[in-house]
Design an enzyme around this catalytic site. Structure first.
Site, PDB file in Angstrom:
ATOM      1  N   GLY A   1     -67.645 -59.989  41.020  1.00 37.42           N
ATOM      2  CA  GLY A   1     -68.858 -60.197  41.554  1.00 37.42           C
ATOM      3  C   GLY A   1     -70.084 -59.701  40.766  1.00 37.42           C
ATOM      4  O   GLY A   1     -69.891 -59.078  39.959  1.00 37.42           O
TER       5      GLY A   1
ATOM      6  N   LYS B   1     -72.839 -58.800  41.467  1.00 36.40           N
ATOM      7  CA  LYS B   1     -73.700 -57.633  41.683  1.00 36.40           C
ATOM      8  C   LYS B   1     -73.413 -56.865  40.960  1.00 36.40           C
ATOM      9  O   LYS B   1     -74.268 -56.041  40.311  1.00 36.40           O
ATOM     10  CB  LYS B   1     -73.506 -57.174  43.110  1.00 36.40           C
ATOM     11  CG  LYS B   1     -74.238 -55.787  43.515  1.00 36.40           C
ATOM     12  CD  LYS B   1     -74.041 -55.467  44.778  1.00 36.40           C
ATOM     13  CE  LYS B   1     -72.701 -54.467  44.929  1.00 36.40           C
ATOM     14  NZ  LYS B   1     -72.815 -53.175  44.233  1.00 36.40           N
TER      15      LYS B   1
ATOM     16  N   GLY C   1     -61.197 -50.638  47.496  1.00 30.98           N
ATOM     17  CA  GLY C   1     -61.074 -50.596  48.864  1.00 30.98           C
ATOM     18  C   GLY C   1     -62.354 -50.577  49.579  1.00 30.98           C
ATOM     19  O   GLY C   1     -63.463 -50.841  48.892  1.00 30.98           O
TER      20      GLY C   1
ATOM     21  N   SER D   1     -69.902 -51.198  49.256  1.00 29.29           N
ATOM     22  CA  SER D   1     -69.084 -50.337  50.178  1.00 29.29           C
ATOM     23  C   SER D   1     -69.770 -48.917  50.261  1.00 29.29           C
ATOM     24  O   SER D   1     -69.671 -48.434  51.291  1.00 29.29           O
ATOM     25  CB  SER D   1     -67.988 -49.757  49.485  1.00 29.29           C
ATOM     26  OG  SER D   1     -67.165 -50.973  48.975  1.00 29.29           O
TER      27      SER D   1
ATOM     28  N   GLN E   1     -70.692 -55.113  34.594  1.00 28.51           N
ATOM     29  CA  GLN E   1     -69.205 -54.759  34.544  1.00 28.51           C
ATOM     30  C   GLN E   1     -68.676 -56.333  34.252  1.00 28.51           C
ATOM     31  O   GLN E   1     -67.532 -56.329  33.592  1.00 28.51           O
ATOM     32  CB  GLN E   1     -68.647 -54.393  35.874  1.00 28.51           C
ATOM     33  CG  GLN E   1     -67.007 -54.643  36.259  1.00 28.51           C
ATOM     34  CD  GLN E   1     -66.990 -53.869  37.480  1.00 28.51           C
ATOM     35  OE1 GLN E   1     -66.620 -52.597  37.596  1.00 28.51           O
ATOM     36  NE2 GLN E   1     -66.789 -54.719  38.698  1.00 28.51           N
TER      37      GLN E   1
ATOM     38  N   HIS F   1     -66.303 -58.848  48.925  1.00 28.05           N
ATOM     39  CA  HIS F   1     -64.994 -58.787  48.513  1.00 28.05           C
ATOM     40  C   HIS F   1     -64.201 -60.189  49.250  1.00 28.05           C
ATOM     41  O   HIS F   1     -63.446 -60.724  48.347  1.00 28.05           O
ATOM     42  CB  HIS F   1     -64.275 -57.556  48.849  1.00 28.05           C
ATOM     43  CG  HIS F   1     -64.643 -56.159  48.370  1.00 28.05           C
ATOM     44  ND1 HIS F   1     -65.230 -55.306  48.914  1.00 28.05           N
ATOM     45  CD2 HIS F   1     -64.579 -55.629  47.107  1.00 28.05           C
ATOM     46  CE1 HIS F   1     -65.496 -54.136  48.310  1.00 28.05           C
ATOM     47  NE2 HIS F   1     -65.142 -54.482  47.119  1.00 28.05           N
TER      48      HIS F   1
ATOM     49  N   GLN G   1     -63.194 -43.708  36.862  1.00 22.89           N
ATOM     50  CA  GLN G   1     -64.480 -44.213  36.712  1.00 22.89           C
ATOM     51  C   GLN G   1     -65.746 -43.292  37.723  1.00 22.89           C
ATOM     52  O   GLN G   1     -66.741 -43.952  37.852  1.00 22.89           O
ATOM     53  CB  GLN G   1     -64.531 -45.684  36.979  1.00 22.89           C
ATOM     54  CG  GLN G   1     -64.336 -45.999  38.613  1.00 22.89           C
ATOM     55  CD  GLN G   1     -64.006 -47.356  38.924  1.00 22.89           C
ATOM     56  OE1 GLN G   1     -62.866 -48.042  38.399  1.00 22.89           O
ATOM     57  NE2 GLN G   1     -65.101 -48.087  39.460  1.00 22.89           N
TER      58      GLN G   1
HETATM   59  O1  PAF Z   1     -66.017 -53.200  40.909  1.00 22.09           O
HETATM   60  C1  PAF Z   1     -65.060 -52.450  41.243  1.00 22.09           C
HETATM   61  O2  PAF Z   1     -64.849 -52.480  42.480  1.00 22.09           O
HETATM   62  C2  PAF Z   1     -64.221 -51.558  40.303  1.00 22.09           C
HETATM   63  O3  PAF Z   1     -65.205 -51.066  39.364  1.00 22.09           O
HETATM   64  C3  PAF Z   1     -63.042 -52.076  39.756  1.00 22.09           C
HETATM   65  C4  PAF Z   1     -63.335 -53.545  39.082  1.00 22.09           C
HETATM   66  C5  PAF Z   1     -62.293 -52.350  40.987  1.00 22.09           C
HETATM   67  C6  PAF Z   1     -62.328 -51.280  38.850  1.00 22.09           C
HETATM   68  O4  PAF Z   1     -61.655 -50.265  39.486  1.00 22.09           O
END
Ligand code: PAF
Length: 280
Positions: A144, A146, A28, A183, A150, A34, A58
């Protein structure tokens, strides 16, 4: 745009769809980064699904889960304007009630860089992304650059779990001064965001030095530190030059493809940025 809040509701919608489906998972507080992932999905796929789920697993207890920006009304407005097919908006119970312990494959990448500072982080990310992949069943997933680490970890997870998903990496979107959109930038005033753009400038200084043939990682990192120290509000968590495959720190000379990445604290706000460099 359909708004679906339950797993069963989504599965019901999904079973009638056979076209290509692009998926963008989010926490969000959507920003232009995004929205660019959504636009890329709209170009590549017949259907686009976005999830908004502030995933508690997380976040460590001392992190900003409870104060994470919530802009749901605006997020929905943006997604409607972009004409996505479904916004999946599950509750925490909906995502975690059916299992209290999920194990996704751990890799050596988990404890490097971001994982060294945030040991819980990639366990939480891979758990939720695996669960979302199982529910959404996308043909394509958009992430992304950035969040480079991940992206690498999700790529490995897709291979290890045999997900039939094409992972599409999308460039970092920046503000006019070069600050990578996040964010968490909302925690900073406009003036602080301007000051924080020094992170990108520092990274670009490393890139220029690499272009000029400087291959010593110690000298490259020192140059970054000197630039960043001019903004006293910023504390460097790490500056890393690592192999793009293993994320092992380069200790000899820089050659081949490397990920140059950093995390800093601007007061209490954690900001990350990176670039990939190949000298081949
Ligand atoms: O990158 C993110 O915003 C979060 O780590 C994700 C991939 C939505 C998992 O909660």
């Amino acid at each position: 745009m359909e708004l679906i809040k339950t797993v069963d509701g989504f599965l019901n919608w999904r079973k009638n769809q056979s076209a290509s489906l692009g998926f963008i998972p989010t926490l969000g507080a959507l920003h232009k980064g995004h929205l660019s992932l959504v636009r890329t999905s709209k170009k590549r796929c017949n259907l686009t699904v976005v999830s908004i789920f502030l995933n508690p697993t997380q976040f460590a207890p001392d992190e900003d889960l409870n104060s994470y920006p919530n802009t749901l009304k605006e997020d929905i407005k943006h997604l409607k304007t972009l004409n996505i097919d479904v916004l999946f908006l599950p509750t925490e119970d909906e995502m975690y009630q059916r299992t209290d312990d999920v194990n996704v494959p751990v890799t050596k990448l988990f404890n490097k860089l971001e994982g060294a500072s945030r040991p819980h982080f990639f366990y939480g990310v891979t758990t939720i992304v695996a669960k979302l992949f199982n529910i959404i069943h996308p043909t394509h997933a958009f992430f992304g650059e950035k969040d480079a680490q991940q992206l690498y970890i999700i790529k490995q997870m897709i291979a290890q779990m045999n997900y039939q998903i094409i992972l599409v990496s999308c460039p970092t979107i920046r503000d006019q001064n070069g600050l990578a959109l996040s964010s968490r930038n909302q925690y900073l005033t406009a003036e602080e965001q301007f000051k924080a753009s020094v992170v990108h400038k520092g990274l670009m200084h490393i890139k220029d030095a690499l272009d000029r043939g400087q291959k010593n990682p110690i000298i490259l990192k020192q140059a970054f530190e000197i630039i960043l120290h001019q903004t006293p509000e910023i504390q460097i968590d790490y500056i890393s030059i690592a192999c793009t495959k293993t994320l092992e720190e380069i200790t000899g000379i820089v050659e081949g493809a490397v990920l140059v990445s950093t995390a800093v604290f601007f007061k209490a706000v954690r900001l990350i940025d990176n670039f990939t460099y190949s000298s081949l």
